[in-house]
Design an enzyme around this catalytic site. Structure first.
Site, PDB file in Angstrom:
ATOM      1  N   ARG A  57      54.449  44.185  27.613  1.00 15.96           N
ATOM      2  CA  ARG A  57      53.790  45.057  27.127  1.00 15.96           C
ATOM      3  C   ARG A  57      52.707  45.614  28.284  1.00 15.96           C
ATOM      4  NH1 ARG A  57      56.221  42.960  23.178  1.00 15.96           N
ATOM      5  NH2 ARG A  57      55.739  41.119  24.753  1.00 15.96           N
ATOM      6  N   THR A  58      51.780  44.200  28.828  1.00 19.77           N
ATOM      7  CA  THR A  58      50.621  44.256  29.600  1.00 19.77           C
ATOM      8  C   THR A  58      50.915  45.170  30.929  1.00 19.77           C
ATOM      9  OG1 THR A  58      49.607  42.525  28.278  1.00 19.77           O
ATOM     10  CG2 THR A  58      48.750  43.365  30.522  1.00 19.77           C
ATOM     11  N   LYS A  87      55.005  31.063  51.454  1.00 17.47           N
ATOM     12  CA  LYS A  87      54.298  30.649  52.748  1.00 17.47           C
ATOM     13  C   LYS A  87      52.699  30.323  53.104  1.00 17.47           C
ATOM     14  CE  LYS A  87      56.638  34.906  55.028  1.00 17.47           C
ATOM     15  NZ  LYS A  87      56.496  35.968  55.362  1.00 17.47           N
ATOM     16  N   ARG A 108      47.479  39.918  35.701  1.00 16.44           N
ATOM     17  CA  ARG A 108      47.222  38.961  35.482  1.00 16.44           C
ATOM     18  C   ARG A 108      47.598  36.863  36.061  1.00 16.44           C
ATOM     19  NH1 ARG A 108      51.331  38.611  30.154  1.00 16.44           N
ATOM     20  NH2 ARG A 108      49.128  39.698  29.206  1.00 16.44           N
ATOM     21  N   HIS A 136      41.908  38.196  27.277  1.00 16.18           N
ATOM     22  CA  HIS A 136      42.750  39.404  27.328  1.00 16.18           C
ATOM     23  C   HIS A 136      41.863  40.404  26.943  1.00 16.18           C
ATOM     24  CE1 HIS A 136      46.427  41.359  28.422  1.00 16.18           C
ATOM     25  NE2 HIS A 136      46.940  40.470  26.977  1.00 16.18           N
TER      26      HIS A 136
HETATM   27  N1   CP Z   1      50.360  41.441  24.029  1.00 18.11           N
HETATM   28  C1   CP Z   1      50.575  41.164  25.816  1.00 18.11           C
HETATM   29  O1   CP Z   1      49.800  40.255  26.471  1.00 18.11           O
HETATM   30  O2   CP Z   1      52.233  40.832  26.320  1.00 18.11           O
HETATM   31  P1   CP Z   1      52.941  40.804  27.418  1.00 18.11           P
HETATM   32  O3   CP Z   1      53.142  39.202  27.540  1.00 18.11           O
HETATM   33  O4   CP Z   1      54.375  41.153  27.397  1.00 18.11           O
HETATM   34  O5   CP Z   1      52.204  41.180  28.267  1.00 18.11           O
END
Ligand code: CP
Length: 362
Positions: A57-58, A87, A108, A136
């Protein structure tokens, strides 16, 4: 007074620097995108999408948002094919190089505090797409959007939080804003996965009303919103944990208020059985879709304010050699550690600058 545009010039790492009106402004702006507003505010802009950890999703909603706003995306969806992984290139060098190819980074990363380190290293906006178990923030913005959309307000709602409440970054970020909106909280989890004492102390210091429950059955009738997170059973150290108590069933929903909505950051496992999807309480798929509009709004706010001077927030740090971060997942173990002193309603403590967990005196 610092405006929202100024606060977003370096991107978004945490929601703690925003106030209630800032959040409401982002939500109002997001609604415009949900209603079809599609300015080309990212034309000729390139956003690097750096996912060192899995995401559906993110990553895809951010990438879709960039492209819908006229921008282009570069990046990777797992780091194994980068020179960092194969490397031995450093994280700092990797970021420095990528910053030369783009105008902003969405990242992320599995280490707590990694987004803060990235923001300190680079002079382009960094959007935190999840840093370890820490935060998040864009997930929370879409959560708040979904709560506002279904309840008509954020102020004073009764929010139930169920599942892994200690190590879930979506919960940490949501708690930052629950305080701003004076929400009443019910935590529903196994004792080992309730919020940490540090978090509970912080809520108490901020006069938040909360209660702790080991199962959903007694809590459900009071709630306006039930926010469920995935049960990470591999972490449950207490073998007597009855995970059945942390599953919301259609039977439990017989006692729910009519306005109850169930949210979940997703992915889900067994904590929400599929037959709940057919009830009027289920809202997690609409919630995930809202991520697109909220991320479009955020990118638009960052890129449509070209004339706002970029300023880095200065944090007063305390002597690093006197303190230690005990969080094994923290990025501070891969860079120069740093600590800051905080004061919550007269109580002073020292926390790690990166993961924000209480520091230990050396
Ligand atoms: N909610 C969320 O962060 O989903 P993903 O891990 O799929 O990005």
């Amino acid at each position: 007074m610092t405006t929202l545009a100024q606060k977003l010039t370096n991107g978004l790492i945490t929601l703690s620097g925003l106030d209630r009106e800032d959040i409401l402004r982002i939500l109002r702006h997001s609604q415009k995108f949900k209603d079809g507003y599609t300015p080309k505010s990212l034309e000729n802009r390139i956003v690097a999408s750096l996912f060192f950890e899995a995401s559906t999703r993110t990553r895809l909603s951010f990438e879709s948002a960039v492209q819908r706003l006229g921008g282009q995306v570069i990046g990777f969806s797992e780091a194994s094919n980068t020179s960092l992984a194969s490397k031995n290139e450093s994280f700092a060098d990797t970021l420095e190089i990528i910053a030369g190819y783009c105008d902003a980074v969405v990242m992320r990363h599995p280490n707590d505090g990694s987004a803060q380190l990235a923001q300190d290293l680079l002079s382009i906006p960094i959007l935190n797409g999840g840093d370890g178990t820490h935060l998040h923030p864009t997930q929370t913005l879409l959560d708040l959007f979904s709560i506002f959309e279904t309840q008509g307000t954020l102020a004073g709602i009764h929010l139930g939080l169920m599942g892994d409440l200690r190590y879930s970054r979506t919960i940490q970020s949501l708690l930052e804003t629950a305080v701003m909106f004076n929400m009443q909280l019910s935590f529903i989890s196994d004792d080992d996965f309730q919020p940490s004492q540090q978090q509970l102390d912080w809520l108490k210091a901020n006069n938040v009303t909360f209660s702790l429950h080991n199962d959903i059955h007694n809590a459900i009738a009071e709630l306006d919103v039930l926010y469920v997170t995935r049960l990470q059973k591999e972490r449950f150290v207490n073998n007597s944990t009855d995970v059945q108590n942390l599953i919301v069933t259609t039977d439990d929903l017989r006692n729910a208020k009519n306005n109850l909505k169930i949210l979940h950051p997703l992915p889900r496992n067994e904590e929400i059985p599929n037959d709940v999807d057919d009830t009027p309480f289920a809202y997690y798929f609409q919630q995930a879709k809202n991520g697109l509009f909220v991320r479009m709004a955020l990118l638009d706010l960052i890129f449509s304010n070209k004339d706002v001077p970029r300023t880095k927030t200065q944090t007063d740090l305390v002597a690093a050699n006197e303190w230690r971060c005990g969080n094994k997942r923290c990025i501070s173990h891969q860079c120069q550690p740093a600590f800051k002193r905080i004061n919550v309603h007269g109580q002073t403590s020292v926390i790690c600058y990166y993961c924000e967990q209480n520091a230990t005196a050396q």
